[in-house]
Design a protein around this motif. Structure first.
Motif, PDB file in Angstrom:
ATOM      1  N   TRP A   2      -7.407  77.997  11.999  1.00 42.18           N
ATOM      2  CA  TRP A   2      -8.326  78.174  13.183  1.00 42.18           C
ATOM      3  C   TRP A   2      -7.736  77.756  14.301  1.00 42.18           C
ATOM      4  N   GLY A   3      -7.299  78.820  15.111  1.00 41.07           N
ATOM      5  CA  GLY A   3      -6.548  78.589  16.240  1.00 41.07           C
ATOM      6  C   GLY A   3      -5.267  78.153  15.841  1.00 41.07           C
ATOM      7  N   THR A   4      -4.771  76.933  16.529  1.00 42.28           N
ATOM      8  CA  THR A   4      -3.341  76.387  15.935  1.00 42.28           C
ATOM      9  C   THR A   4      -3.556  75.351  14.979  1.00 42.28           C
ATOM     10  N   LEU A   5      -4.755  75.222  14.255  1.00 41.81           N
ATOM     11  CA  LEU A   5      -4.764  74.260  13.375  1.00 41.81           C
ATOM     12  C   LEU A   5      -4.808  75.145  11.761  1.00 41.81           C
ATOM     13  N   ALA A   6      -4.052  74.461  10.999  1.00 39.96           N
ATOM     14  CA  ALA A   6      -4.239  74.955   9.673  1.00 39.96           C
ATOM     15  C   ALA A   6      -4.768  73.818   8.727  1.00 39.96           C
ATOM     16  N   GLY A   7      -5.400  74.227   7.502  1.00 39.18           N
ATOM     17  CA  GLY A   7      -6.132  73.251   6.795  1.00 39.18           C
ATOM     18  C   GLY A   7      -5.922  73.620   5.376  1.00 39.18           C
ATOM     19  N   VAL A   8      -5.610  72.814   4.504  1.00 40.23           N
ATOM     20  CA  VAL A   8      -5.354  73.043   3.131  1.00 40.23           C
ATOM     21  C   VAL A   8      -6.690  72.689   2.438  1.00 40.23           C
ATOM     22  N   GLU A   9      -7.370  73.445   1.796  1.00 39.13           N
ATOM     23  CA  GLU A   9      -8.813  73.181   1.052  1.00 39.13           C
ATOM     24  C   GLU A   9      -8.495  72.762  -0.273  1.00 39.13           C
ATOM     25  N   LEU A  10      -7.713  73.718  -1.006  1.00 35.85           N
ATOM     26  CA  LEU A  10      -7.710  73.157  -2.459  1.00 35.85           C
ATOM     27  C   LEU A  10      -5.995  73.357  -2.763  1.00 35.85           C
ATOM     28  N   LEU A  11      -5.597  72.733  -3.553  1.00 34.98           N
ATOM     29  CA  LEU A  11      -4.193  73.103  -4.143  1.00 34.98           C
ATOM     30  C   LEU A  11      -4.135  72.533  -5.581  1.00 34.98           C
ATOM     31  N   TRP A  12      -3.869  73.289  -6.377  1.00 39.52           N
ATOM     32  CA  TRP A  12      -3.710  72.959  -8.079  1.00 39.52           C
ATOM     33  C   TRP A  12      -2.413  73.560  -8.300  1.00 39.52           C
ATOM     34  N   VAL A  13      -2.010  72.944  -9.593  1.00 42.54           N
ATOM     35  CA  VAL A  13      -0.893  73.263 -10.570  1.00 42.54           C
ATOM     36  C   VAL A  13      -1.145  73.106 -11.829  1.00 42.54           C
ATOM     37  N   ARG A  14      -0.958  74.045 -12.794  1.00 42.50           N
ATOM     38  CA  ARG A  14      -1.243  73.882 -14.101  1.00 42.50           C
ATOM     39  C   ARG A  14      -0.601  72.824 -14.840  1.00 42.50           C
ATOM     40  N   ALA A  15      -1.005  71.822 -15.572  1.00 38.28           N
ATOM     41  CA  ALA A  15      -0.673  70.363 -16.021  1.00 38.28           C
ATOM     42  C   ALA A  15       0.624  70.552 -16.642  1.00 38.28           C
ATOM     43  N   ASP A  16       1.179  71.840 -17.200  1.00 30.44           N
ATOM     44  CA  ASP A  16       2.325  72.065 -17.770  1.00 30.44           C
ATOM     45  C   ASP A  16       3.533  72.334 -16.939  1.00 30.44           C
ATOM     46  N   GLN A  17       3.258  72.416 -15.548  1.00 31.77           N
ATOM     47  CA  GLN A  17       4.078  72.789 -14.532  1.00 31.77           C
ATOM     48  C   GLN A  17       3.982  71.968 -13.519  1.00 31.77           C
ATOM     49  N   ARG A  18       3.221  70.831 -13.669  1.00 35.85           N
ATOM     50  CA  ARG A  18       3.164  70.017 -12.545  1.00 35.85           C
ATOM     51  C   ARG A  18       4.359  69.184 -11.969  1.00 35.85           C
ATOM     52  N   HIS A  19       5.412  69.235 -12.555  1.00 40.36           N
ATOM     53  CA  HIS A  19       6.690  68.705 -12.078  1.00 40.36           C
ATOM     54  C   HIS A  19       7.773  69.430 -12.064  1.00 40.36           C
ATOM     55  N   ALA A  20       7.477  70.948 -11.907  1.00 39.21           N
ATOM     56  CA  ALA A  20       8.315  71.878 -11.882  1.00 39.21           C
ATOM     57  C   ALA A  20       8.734  72.257 -10.300  1.00 39.21           C
ATOM     58  N   GLY A  21       8.207  71.691  -9.349  1.00 40.51           N
ATOM     59  CA  GLY A  21       8.181  71.710  -7.814  1.00 40.51           C
ATOM     60  C   GLY A  21       7.346  72.919  -7.399  1.00 40.51           C
ATOM     61  N   TRP A  22       6.304  73.397  -8.104  1.00 42.25           N
ATOM     62  CA  TRP A  22       5.337  74.308  -7.655  1.00 42.25           C
ATOM     63  C   TRP A  22       4.621  73.801  -6.492  1.00 42.25           C
ATOM     64  N   GLY A  23       4.318  72.845  -6.468  1.00 42.52           N
ATOM     65  CA  GLY A  23       3.386  72.056  -5.459  1.00 42.52           C
ATOM     66  C   GLY A  23       3.938  72.147  -4.241  1.00 42.52           C
ATOM     67  N   SER A  24       5.067  71.705  -4.019  1.00 40.09           N
ATOM     68  CA  SER A  24       6.035  71.662  -2.809  1.00 40.09           C
ATOM     69  C   SER A  24       6.152  73.133  -2.299  1.00 40.09           C
ATOM     70  N   ARG A  25       6.637  74.137  -3.325  1.00 43.30           N
ATOM     71  CA  ARG A  25       6.876  75.582  -2.999  1.00 43.30           C
ATOM     72  C   ARG A  25       5.497  76.349  -2.429  1.00 43.30           C
ATOM     73  N   LEU A  26       4.170  75.911  -2.915  1.00 44.54           N
ATOM     74  CA  LEU A  26       3.002  76.290  -2.489  1.00 44.54           C
ATOM     75  C   LEU A  26       2.643  75.938  -1.000  1.00 44.54           C
ATOM     76  N   MET A  27       3.045  74.595  -0.815  1.00 43.80           N
ATOM     77  CA  MET A  27       2.960  73.893   0.497  1.00 43.80           C
ATOM     78  C   MET A  27       3.505  74.564   1.425  1.00 43.80           C
ATOM     79  N   THR A  28       5.063  74.831   1.180  1.00 43.32           N
ATOM     80  CA  THR A  28       5.893  75.416   2.146  1.00 43.32           C
ATOM     81  C   THR A  28       5.777  76.829   2.495  1.00 43.32           C
TER      82      THR A  28
END
Length: 146
Positions: A64-90
Motif C-alpha cells: 500500500w503505497g510505500t508500506l508492505a505488510g506480511v499477512e500470513l507466513l507458513w512453512v510445512r513442519a518437515d521443512q521448518r529449519h531448512a531456511g524457507w522462512g528466511s527465503r520467503l521473507m527475502t
C-alpha cells in the motif's frame, strides 16, 4: 436529521458474512485511499513447492503505497529449519522494494516466531495482550530498500 427522522435500522449478530466483509473492505479501502491519496493495496504472494508440486511454504501480504505488510507466513513442519522462512521473507522484501516500498510490517504471536523476524532485522514496535493461553500479538517493523 433528528433521531425521529432517521429510518429504522436492525442490528444483527452472526457468523461469517462474506457479503458484509466485501462491502466493508470496499468502503474502508475507498476511505483509506481518499485519506492517504494512495491507491488500493496490491496483493503479494510467494510460494515454495517441492518436486511433486506439494506446498512447502508460502507467504501472503499486501503493498500500500510505500508500506508492505506480511499477512500470513507458513512453512510445512518437515521443512521448518531448512531456511524457507528466511527465503520467503527475502523474496517478499525484494519484491516490495522493487515496487517502491520503504517499510515492511508483520505481526506474530509470542508462541509463533517474533524472534525469527527480529533476526531478519525487524524491531518490535508493540504488543497486544489477551491472546488465548496468556500469549501476546507482537508487532514488528523494518525499514527496507536503503
Amino acid at each position: 436529521m433528528t433521531s425521529e427522522q432517521r429510518p429504522a435500522a436492525a442490528l444483527t449478530v452472526g457468523g461469517r458474512d462474506e457479503a458484509l466483509e466485501d462491502r466493508l473492505e470496499a468502503e474502508l479501502t475507498a476511505f483509506n485511499a481518499a485519506a492517504t491519496r494512495t491507491e488500493r493495496p496490491e496483493d503479494i504472494s510467494v510460494r515454495v513447492t517441492d518436486i511433486t508440486g506439494d506446498l512447502v511454504g508460502g507467504l501472503t501480504g499486501w503493498i500500500w503505497g510505500t508500506l508492505a505488510g506480511v499477512e500470513l507466513l507458513w512453512v510445512r513442519a518437515d521443512q521448518r529449519h531448512a531456511g524457507w522462512g528466511s527465503r520467503l521473507m527475502t523474496a517478499a522484501e525484494d519484491e516490495a522494494v522493487r515496487r517502491g516500498c520503504t517499510d515492511l510490517i508483520v505481526s506474530s504471536y509470542t508462541f509463533q516466531a517474533p524472534d525469527f523476524y527480529v533476526g531478519l532485522g525487524f524491531r518490535e514496535t508493540g504488543r497486544v495482550p489477551g491472546v488465548p493461553g496468556g500469549h501476546e500479538d507482537v508487532y514488528l517493523h523494518k525499514t527496507i530498500g536503503s
